[in-house]
Design an enzyme around this catalytic site. Sequence first.
Site, PDB file in Angstrom:
ATOM      1  N   GLU A  77       0.820  -1.325   0.114  1.00 50.64           N
ATOM      2  CA  GLU A  77      -0.126   0.140   0.089  1.00 50.64           C
ATOM      3  C   GLU A  77       0.758   1.317  -0.100  1.00 50.64           C
ATOM      4  OE1 GLU A  77      -2.754  -0.475  -0.569  1.00 50.64           O
ATOM      5  OE2 GLU A  77      -3.837  -2.101   0.797  1.00 50.64           O
ATOM      6  N   HIS A  96      -3.105   2.681   8.636  1.00 44.08           N
ATOM      7  CA  HIS A  96      -4.095   1.727   7.975  1.00 44.08           C
ATOM      8  C   HIS A  96      -4.353   0.419   8.454  1.00 44.08           C
ATOM      9  CE1 HIS A  96      -6.376  -0.520   5.213  1.00 44.08           C
ATOM     10  NE2 HIS A  96      -5.149  -1.314   4.753  1.00 44.08           N
ATOM     11  N   HIS A  98      -7.160  -3.071   9.488  1.00 41.06           N
ATOM     12  CA  HIS A  98      -8.348  -3.722   9.225  1.00 41.06           C
ATOM     13  C   HIS A  98      -9.048  -4.173  10.495  1.00 41.06           C
ATOM     14  CE1 HIS A  98      -6.148  -5.453   5.432  1.00 41.06           C
ATOM     15  NE2 HIS A  98      -6.283  -4.310   5.422  1.00 41.06           N
ATOM     16  N   TYR A 117     -21.070  12.023  19.107  1.00 44.06           N
ATOM     17  CA  TYR A 117     -20.451  13.247  18.900  1.00 44.06           C
ATOM     18  C   TYR A 117     -18.819  12.795  18.493  1.00 44.06           C
ATOM     19  CZ  TYR A 117     -18.625  13.259  23.827  1.00 44.06           C
ATOM     20  OH  TYR A 117     -18.158  12.925  25.046  1.00 44.06           O
ATOM     21  N   HIS A 159     -12.465  -3.383   2.547  1.00 41.82           N
ATOM     22  CA  HIS A 159     -11.097  -3.397   2.836  1.00 41.82           C
ATOM     23  C   HIS A 159     -10.646  -3.124   4.353  1.00 41.82           C
ATOM     24  CE1 HIS A 159      -6.739  -2.311   1.334  1.00 41.82           C
ATOM     25  NE2 HIS A 159      -6.721  -2.831   2.364  1.00 41.82           N
ATOM     26  N   TYR A 212     -10.590  21.578  22.392  1.00 36.04           N
ATOM     27  CA  TYR A 212     -10.742  20.682  23.359  1.00 36.04           C
ATOM     28  C   TYR A 212      -9.219  20.154  23.784  1.00 36.04           C
ATOM     29  CZ  TYR A 212     -11.494  15.704  25.416  1.00 36.04           C
ATOM     30  OH  TYR A 212     -11.690  14.648  25.973  1.00 36.04           O
TER      31      TYR A 212
END
Length: 216
Positions: A77, A96, A98, A117, A159, A212
Amino acid sequence: MSNIEEGALRSRMVEVMRAMEARGLNRGTSGNVSARLGDGMLVTPSGVPPERLTPEAMVFVRGDDSIPDGQLKPSSEWRMHMQILRRRSDVGGVVHCHSRHATILACAGRPIPAVHYMVGVSGGGSVPVAPYASFGSEALADAVVAALDGRYAALMANHGQIAVAPSLGRALLIAEEIEEQAAVYWGCLAIGGPNLLSDAQMAEIMIRFQSYGQAR
């Protein structure tokens, strides 16, 4: 970037990959991370499980997409990671994975709506789904970059999920929260559907998020 800073970045990538597995965001050799390094990037190698990763195993890819000799093969990737870093100057780290519930929704083609939220950590009022393209392809890289469109997270059809942030640590936290929100939405669907927050309510949340936490 000095050698000391590069070394710390390589070590941090190993820590993040191991944290992803420990927190249930990833399993085996699936998933990958990258971090900006100069005009190029460091990316995890292909097919190496977290427990076998070392700082030296991280693969450097130049800004022109060339890969110096003598390294392990980069993640399949890597093009997606490079496209994101190239097009998003605000991004320094990419995660990334899964993770289970995010992947369930991605396989069903369901974006995560304003069910809670905390969906706002994605940088918007929902988490979109990038259209399917074969892993490792330029088409997937283009689809993911388009789906992110200024956001910090997106699902990837059939994916998994992708999270980006100024730092790799922050990207990991976003990925973890997106998995939690995916699980919440999945659970709501199982008992009849969620009561969604309005666009106005989410707009207020996005403003609140700007102040925040602790000042940096």
